[in-house]
Design a protein around this motif. Sequence first.
Motif, PDB file in Angstrom:
ATOM      1  N   ASP A  28      87.630 -19.288  29.818  1.00  0.00           N
ATOM      2  CA  ASP A  28      88.083 -19.308  31.213  1.00  0.00           C
ATOM      3  C   ASP A  28      87.060 -18.623  32.125  1.00  0.00           C
ATOM      4  N   THR A  29      86.867 -19.193  33.297  1.00  0.00           N
ATOM      5  CA  THR A  29      86.172 -18.420  34.315  1.00  0.00           C
ATOM      6  C   THR A  29      87.192 -17.450  34.917  1.00  0.00           C
ATOM      7  N   ALA A  32      89.532 -19.326  37.206  1.00  0.00           N
ATOM      8  CA  ALA A  32      90.565 -20.107  36.530  1.00  0.00           C
ATOM      9  C   ALA A  32      91.662 -19.192  36.008  1.00  0.00           C
ATOM     10  N   CYS A  77      84.155 -18.166  40.040  1.00  0.00           N
ATOM     11  CA  CYS A  77      84.201 -19.475  39.378  1.00  0.00           C
ATOM     12  C   CYS A  77      83.008 -19.704  38.466  1.00  0.00           C
ATOM     13  N   GLN A  80      82.450 -16.076  33.256  1.00  0.00           N
ATOM     14  CA  GLN A  80      83.528 -16.198  32.279  1.00  0.00           C
ATOM     15  C   GLN A  80      84.163 -14.833  32.015  1.00  0.00           C
TER      16      GLN A  80
ATOM     17  N   LEU B 144      89.725 -27.496  37.331  1.00  0.00           N
ATOM     18  CA  LEU B 144      90.700 -26.612  36.676  1.00  0.00           C
ATOM     19  C   LEU B 144      91.402 -27.323  35.519  1.00  0.00           C
ATOM     20  N   ASN B 148      90.068 -25.988  32.094  1.00  0.00           N
ATOM     21  CA  ASN B 148      90.990 -24.911  31.762  1.00  0.00           C
ATOM     22  C   ASN B 148      92.424 -25.355  31.487  1.00  0.00           C
TER      23      ASN B 148
END
Lengths: 98, 474, 369
Positions: A28-29, A32, A77, A80, B144, B148
């Motif tokens: 995931d960033t 996110a 964004c 990570q 997204l 994700n």
Amino acid sequence: MFKRAEETGAPALSFTFEGKPLKARSGDTIAAALLAADERIFRTTPVTETPRGPFCLMGVCFDCLVEIDGVPNRQACMVQVEEGMQVRRQSGSAEVIS
Amino acid sequence: MSATTKNRYDVAIIGAGPAGMAAAVEVTKAGLSAIVLDEQPAPGGQIYRGIETSDEKRTKILGPDYAAGRDIARAFRDSRAEYLPGATVWNIDSALGIDVSLGQGSKHIQAGAIVVATGAIERPTPMPGWTLPGVTTAGALQILLKANGVVSDDVVFVGSGPLLSLIAAQMLKAGVKPRAIVETVPQSRYVAALKHLPAALGAASYLLKGMAMMLSLRRAGVPIYRDATGIRIEGNGKAEAVTFTSGGKSHRLETTSVALHQGIVPNQQVTRLLRCEHEWNKSQHCFVPKVDEYFETTMADVYVAGDGAGIGGAVAARLRGRLAGLRIAEKAGRGNAQERRSVTDALMREAKIRPLLETLYAPSPEILAPADETLVCRCEEVTAGDIRKAVDLGAPGPNQVKSFLRSGMGPCQGRMCGLAVSEIIASRRGEPISEIGYYRIRPPLKPLLLSELAALESEEAVPVDLADESAALH
Amino acid sequence: MKADTIVIGGGLVGAAIAYGLAREGEKVDLLDEGDVAFRASRGNFGLVWVQTKGLKMPEYARWTRRSADVWPEFSDTLLEETGVSTAYHKPGGVHVCVDEEELEEQVKILNRMNQEHGAEYYGARVLSRAELDDMLPGLGPDVVGGTYSPHDGHASPLYLMRALHAGLLKNGGRYHPNARGIEIERDGGHFAVRTPAGTFTGAKLVLAAGLGNRDLGEMVGLDIPVEPLKGQILVTERTAPLFTMPTHVVRQTDEGSIMIGDSHEDEGFDTTSKPRVMADIAARALRAFPFLKDLRVVRSWAALRVMSPDGHPIYQQSETHPGAFSVNCHSGVTLAGAHAMALAPMIARGRLDDDMAAFSARRFNVQAR
């Protein structure tokens, strides 16, 4: 609201936002992970101190700037999540000296 | 594929989307050495974002066009191209030397040819409330989902373009129903687009896909408002509602998530930095770098493949990448003219759908002429009215306006306002936008830490000669 | 419509003179190039700087000081007339020295200026490291001291430009972009300037086209030997207020950006930004202020200074073409006050004051002989 569409086997990571403990998935960033936790406001602008959140999520708009482990102006964004990261909202112009 | 300390390559490719990956495969197949520099941690670009990690379920949601990226990424991984992820190019000089930031330091790379495969960004969509948290580009929501698996359950999609309904349909498949689709396409456009229909039938699969998407949304009961005008996003500190007029009635839709889309435009930063010539593409309503039939720019040995050379879509991007790669190989005496011709033919077929799409989904007049109080430059918070006032002071173009108002001086470096600013100046001055031009772009291409800049090591530039065997990979 | 004066060049020099002439009640046409031009003004660092200026030319030192003295009134007037603030502040300024050799050199300059002008008039003083620590944040270990002048200050070159353009219009002047001067002819008692936007005529003519004055000067009997000298500057993202006063290489703008200057490169007409030079500029700034390391550079700028052979300004009226003036300098911000409030009135009167004779380009011919 934002949520995960699916469960995956991706390992979970812990990090904090404004001191609040949150979970992220590996890969995931920060943007996110924060959105998945339904966080919308990432910073206030240096010009008028109005709230902003992520807009493009692909590294071009610079609206998702946050402070990561004390370093300001980082693109949420493009970074990570790593275990134990401390993320804070950035308010107005960042400070580089105390 | 392994990272080395090597810094001279026959070909440097910027961007690991379909164009960049395809170009890398072609040039290395021909025996040239290549490095691919990309900001993201994994290949795919935005179109195939997360392609290597997306599981079966998510890939199914995203559909076969997305799944096609798997093979492209695999072929790229199998190629002999060196791949440097997490790499931000911040300068390119006229001798094709590239400065790349790796976060903790910069690397200097000398290339014999450069393929700019930096793709597209979403067109700036200035409208009331577009800076509120909760308002994103439609592409952001797709990223997204791709990368994700994160979705929002009350999205109002606002704007026009094939991506808008595609993303809405993907969210539906992911199990969340969009709150509504608010289309800004004026009725008259459908009539205007009709004349392009026969040509578009040559690419019927695209038409059928589009119809299937709309059908699935309608069946699911997603409200679709057409010909919407007077769009505003309201909210105190974050997005709370979208208001607009459609079908002669005012509407107010409550939502926490608004996704804006008015099509995509070439990401011009690199080609502007290099001072390649650009021209105004009337049909696509954006600036595009001037390229020849092989996508070489007005600067020798600099190619723009993919959507960066004008919007053509993912399939065309890959073909353009191949073509640029084949051309570079050909120039280095390793050509395959037959293959090059077959790629050119495929590109022509791929282009058939564009006139219909470009006519139907031209940007909404509202975002091209925002009201005086609407913010245009998000970073420096400059309004459309400020820009008009600067023009009234005599500012002839975006660079003088930038000087007067700081528009385009923030961290996004004009990416989010550039086209809108040029558009407003053109209409205020009553001159064609092709005469108004665009921001001048200088390094760094992305903000760069002073410590990293200060630590830059000096090196004498020695150009790479593509015809010189010693530079090639053996 | 015939103008009293045509000013060629819409940068800081031309705009300041045009504004000053309009305030004198003249009808002024300001002719400018298009959106993309050399535009030294856009690459200006923004100092209103007195210390060390005119070491080899006392007249230049006094002229610079005169401009700094008039700047507060000049800036207030612009704000009043246009509503645009030039972001001018006059807290004094510091030349920070990062080694003993540099400090010695600065002290030498200061002593010579005191000798020439009197210590009271010159007003600068040497600062110890301890004194500097009280004035500036986070100095690096290499900083040994510096010099301070209370007459120094800084302003936003870009807002100044906007204010001058707005002030010109406010005072009835006219601004013409996309009107680069191509040809100048004498038309009876008037000058006719041919441009892509048409031909403009005026009783008097001011050449303020920077490096363009070389060619334009020839058309009115003036030999203006100016050459480009490239300078690059870096601009960081906005940060919270840190600097209470400008230094000669680092200053903080009202918006919070840190500006870092600057280089001196003999590269002809090349205006591209060069990473090697940018790196040197960054390294020098970090030596003085190491804490800046965590800031990001958002923009860089490269521009061409307009340099005369001795680096000093050129102000001259043509002998063969009376009424034609040439104005050149590389301190468009520092000298803007003097250009608008002192030089423009002279041009309006049709004659440069006697004490301006030292600035004539004829000084270079004499040296050549």
